[in-house]
Write a protein that holds these residues in place. Sequence first.
Motif, PDB file in Angstrom:
ATOM      1  N   ALA A  89      48.120  33.952  72.902  1.00  0.00           N
ATOM      2  CA  ALA A  89      49.005  33.758  74.051  1.00  0.00           C
ATOM      3  C   ALA A  89      50.392  33.273  73.638  1.00  0.00           C
ATOM      4  O   ALA A  89      51.277  33.128  74.493  1.00  0.00           O
ATOM      5  CB  ALA A  89      48.381  32.755  75.029  1.00  0.00           C
ATOM      6  N   ALA A  90      50.585  33.012  72.342  1.00  0.00           N
ATOM      7  CA  ALA A  90      51.902  32.556  71.883  1.00  0.00           C
ATOM      8  C   ALA A  90      52.165  33.158  70.502  1.00  0.00           C
ATOM      9  O   ALA A  90      51.235  33.384  69.724  1.00  0.00           O
ATOM     10  CB  ALA A  90      51.945  31.026  71.822  1.00  0.00           C
ATOM     11  N   PRO A  91      53.416  33.438  70.167  1.00  0.00           N
ATOM     12  CA  PRO A  91      53.738  34.030  68.857  1.00  0.00           C
ATOM     13  C   PRO A  91      53.483  33.036  67.723  1.00  0.00           C
ATOM     14  O   PRO A  91      53.578  31.831  67.904  1.00  0.00           O
ATOM     15  CB  PRO A  91      55.216  34.382  68.986  1.00  0.00           C
ATOM     16  N   GLY A  92      53.168  33.582  66.555  1.00  0.00           N
ATOM     17  CA  GLY A  92      53.012  32.750  65.378  1.00  0.00           C
ATOM     18  C   GLY A  92      51.571  32.446  64.995  1.00  0.00           C
ATOM     19  O   GLY A  92      51.325  31.846  63.938  1.00  0.00           O
ATOM     20  N   TYR A  93      50.637  32.841  65.826  1.00  0.00           N
ATOM     21  CA  TYR A  93      49.236  32.510  65.551  1.00  0.00           C
ATOM     22  C   TYR A  93      48.400  33.779  65.357  1.00  0.00           C
ATOM     23  O   TYR A  93      47.168  33.734  65.400  1.00  0.00           O
ATOM     24  CB  TYR A  93      48.637  31.684  66.702  1.00  0.00           C
ATOM     25  N   GLU A  94      49.062  34.900  65.130  1.00  0.00           N
ATOM     26  CA  GLU A  94      48.344  36.176  65.072  1.00  0.00           C
ATOM     27  C   GLU A  94      47.291  36.199  63.958  1.00  0.00           C
ATOM     28  O   GLU A  94      46.154  36.668  64.164  1.00  0.00           O
ATOM     29  CB  GLU A  94      49.328  37.337  64.871  1.00  0.00           C
ATOM     30  N   GLU A  95      47.658  35.716  62.772  1.00  0.00           N
ATOM     31  CA  GLU A  95      46.718  35.769  61.646  1.00  0.00           C
ATOM     32  C   GLU A  95      45.493  34.894  61.921  1.00  0.00           C
ATOM     33  O   GLU A  95      44.343  35.306  61.687  1.00  0.00           O
ATOM     34  CB  GLU A  95      47.403  35.310  60.366  1.00  0.00           C
ATOM     35  N   LEU A  96      45.731  33.684  62.413  1.00  0.00           N
ATOM     36  CA  LEU A  96      44.615  32.782  62.703  1.00  0.00           C
ATOM     37  C   LEU A  96      43.750  33.355  63.827  1.00  0.00           C
ATOM     38  O   LEU A  96      42.519  33.287  63.763  1.00  0.00           O
ATOM     39  CB  LEU A  96      45.152  31.397  63.093  1.00  0.00           C
TER      40      LEU A  96
END
Length: 873
Positions: free
Chosen positions: A185-192
């Motif tokens: 739901a927020a950018p920056g956490y795609e890999e996790l």
Amino acid sequence: MSVRATYRIQFTSDFRFADAARLAPYLSRLGISHLYASPILAAREGSTHGYDGVHYSLISPELGGEDEFRAMAATFREHGMGVIVDFVPNHMGVGGADNVFWLSVLEWGQQSPVAGWFDIDWESPTPGLAGKVLMPFLGDQYGEVLARGELELRYDADRGAFAVWAHDTHKLPICPQTYAMILRAAPGYEELAADFEAAGEAGPADPVWADLRRRLRETDPTPALAAFRGTPGDLESWAALDRLAEAQNWRAAKFSMDSDAINYRRFFTMSDLAGVRVEKAEVFAGVHRLILRLMEEGVVEGIRIDHIDGLVDPKGYCLRLRGSLDRPFPLYVEKILAPDEILPESWQADGTTGYEFANLAVGLLADPAGCEALTQVHADFTGQTAAPEDLVHQAKLEIMAQPMAAELESLSDRLLALVADDPRRRDFGRAAVRSGLSQVVAALDVYRTYADRDGLSPPDRARIEGAVERARARAPEVDPGIYDFIADVMTLELAGEQPDKRDEILALVLRLQQFTGPVMAKGLEDRALYRYARFIALNEVGSEPGHFGVSLETFHRANRDRLEREPGAMLTTSTHDTKRGEDARMRIAAISGHVEEWARKVEEWHGLLASEDAPVDRNEEYFFYQLLLGVWPMDWAGPPPAEDLAALRERVEAGMLKSIREAAVNSRWVFGNEEYEAAFCAFIGRALGAPDSAFLRSFLEFHARIRPEAEDNILAQTVLKLTVPGMPDIYQGAELWEQSLVDPDNRRPVDFALRERLLAELVDKPPAEAPSEGGAVKLALTARLLRLRAEAPTLLARGSYEPLEMPEGICAFLREAEGRRMLVACRLNRAQGADAKAVLPAGRWRDLVSGETLSGELNLGRLPVAVLVDGAE
């Protein structure tokens, strides 16, 4: 250490283990052999009773923790006393955020390592509930609560975990298998997020989750929470949180949905108490690990089992508990027996927690001559003429129709499943089966029966067959074949006919047996006993509404039977569950000897208090007059100070409101009638608003009239409890006058300093020389007889019991063991004449009550009780 007498303590955060330890010298001088502790394990935060435990391997930190508990037990041992603990194997407290076991189930669903601890139906037919646990703790409809922003997604940085919090109180964990929904739901956490998704359906014990939580703690995922916040009042803006909630192993719902869709076994109708499957070996081991260790070490000597009827197999549980230790130990079970029911010997319990004696005593001490007249007075004043058994039956049907409708529906589904492939029965309709089952359960005259893999006892078979026949008579419109079918299931006849379905049928019967107890408890104890107001002294846990009085023959037979079957059974007159304290009950019982004056007073009081603008139910008004008489302090002979009267009014209001809500006629706990409750509080205000009111002047006249008989009742009850076969329990503070109302009133703080001081003043005096003010005479009598139990333990524990022929209205018996004799005599209020004289058996006798030495004749004219021992003392 043998159990001679117990003293019940209700622990709270305001009265901890250390506080009880300081009472050890006093309780030792009083003559107590064992502290009888309310539940000691960790409970929900702020619990005032401990029956909502949240951890079986942790002694409550709020009560002092394990070190303080051990220190308390050691102090009691130093004073020659042991500890018996109230233990709750049937259920745990849920909701809130205290129970890590329940939270694990909410987080992981059926994958949780403790999912098998709880009785959860994961295949609920309720739409949207399959595979989920219903959480009926919302104050409004789910959508309304969601739209108002009262469901909030939070992140716990210490655990690396997400949870939804409802009303800032109830924690609803998010399953890690759905964390990616949050992280994306927020950018920056795609890999996790991708790594959480890759973990897929891995179970909670898989190391992958620990690694992912570590990585989550190393980041700051709180920016993602913003996407799950909406605008208060705009339901659509909360759609993301709604979708996340829908993906979980729980379903949050309004509190009232529990009656329709609850899918876990609970304690009665309390959804915040979830049933525990203690019948499973691994669960039993986990539940009892700490308590058995304390018993093995001798820190705890005995155990009292709460709500044993809630268990699948009470006999199997008791035997497993017995087998868990290599020594005998005191074992008491909270089992409510019907008047003609006995505790199964096969359980190997020492006895119940003693409600039978409480009802036996009040039945003996109420004047049977008042029965017919009181029945008529009540009918004339209230207009209520329904038979008490009809009130009980109707109340049980109501319980099944509303608060326990989900449980009834589930049982009906199981019954229908049994006949789906049976051509002889497959045409039974759902409504008819449900109706027939509810009628049979309502007609059952005991809390439950005890079918198991070994079959069904003949007495239980007879009870089931009797219930079915009564159901046929009450509801003949139900297909007779359905009654036959239900009887065949409950008696396991169908299991014999269809051996391939035996396990399925037995599982249904076991669940049905766990259902009938709560229906009886809620229907009888929590509705009918508050509706049938003829004579509320007799309305107690384990009583039979409508039954008035106990004959001397019945009283003596019950005592002989107890001596033969259960010589160590607990005898109680007040508990944390009794409707009224023991002396309040005795005060009300005294009405039975003054019925004509009572009838005049009730009409007079009605004339003084009734309001045409805000009328109250006359049956509940009649209930109120008796309740007030019971709770009115014994020593208030005249108008009390205004502040004392105000404090009493507050207690009476709380007690009456609980009574009204339990009765569920004019108001109730859920969706109550605030207008009616306000009218009744106003009624109480007119009665107790001023010390010099006309009502109180009239009330005090009647109070003075019955006080002597009431005090005689109290002393007689005290003597009988401490001298008949069995093991007496003293409820906290009840060594002085005990005029409490139903809980929580009976959990008020006790003035132990006063009791210690009085005991020191009275210890060397005969009880007859003690003043009645404040209940000192009762304390002196209790202490002297408890001392006798210590001086002559075999006489009191195993001594013979022989009823004695006495003049009418005197209850007397002789006990004998090891060359010692004790003769007990009590003058009942039904005695004819002021002087009640009786011929004594040969010998010289010393009266422990008066201190006098007697021979030849006993005169009970001055004192209503005598306890005589061989004069060699």
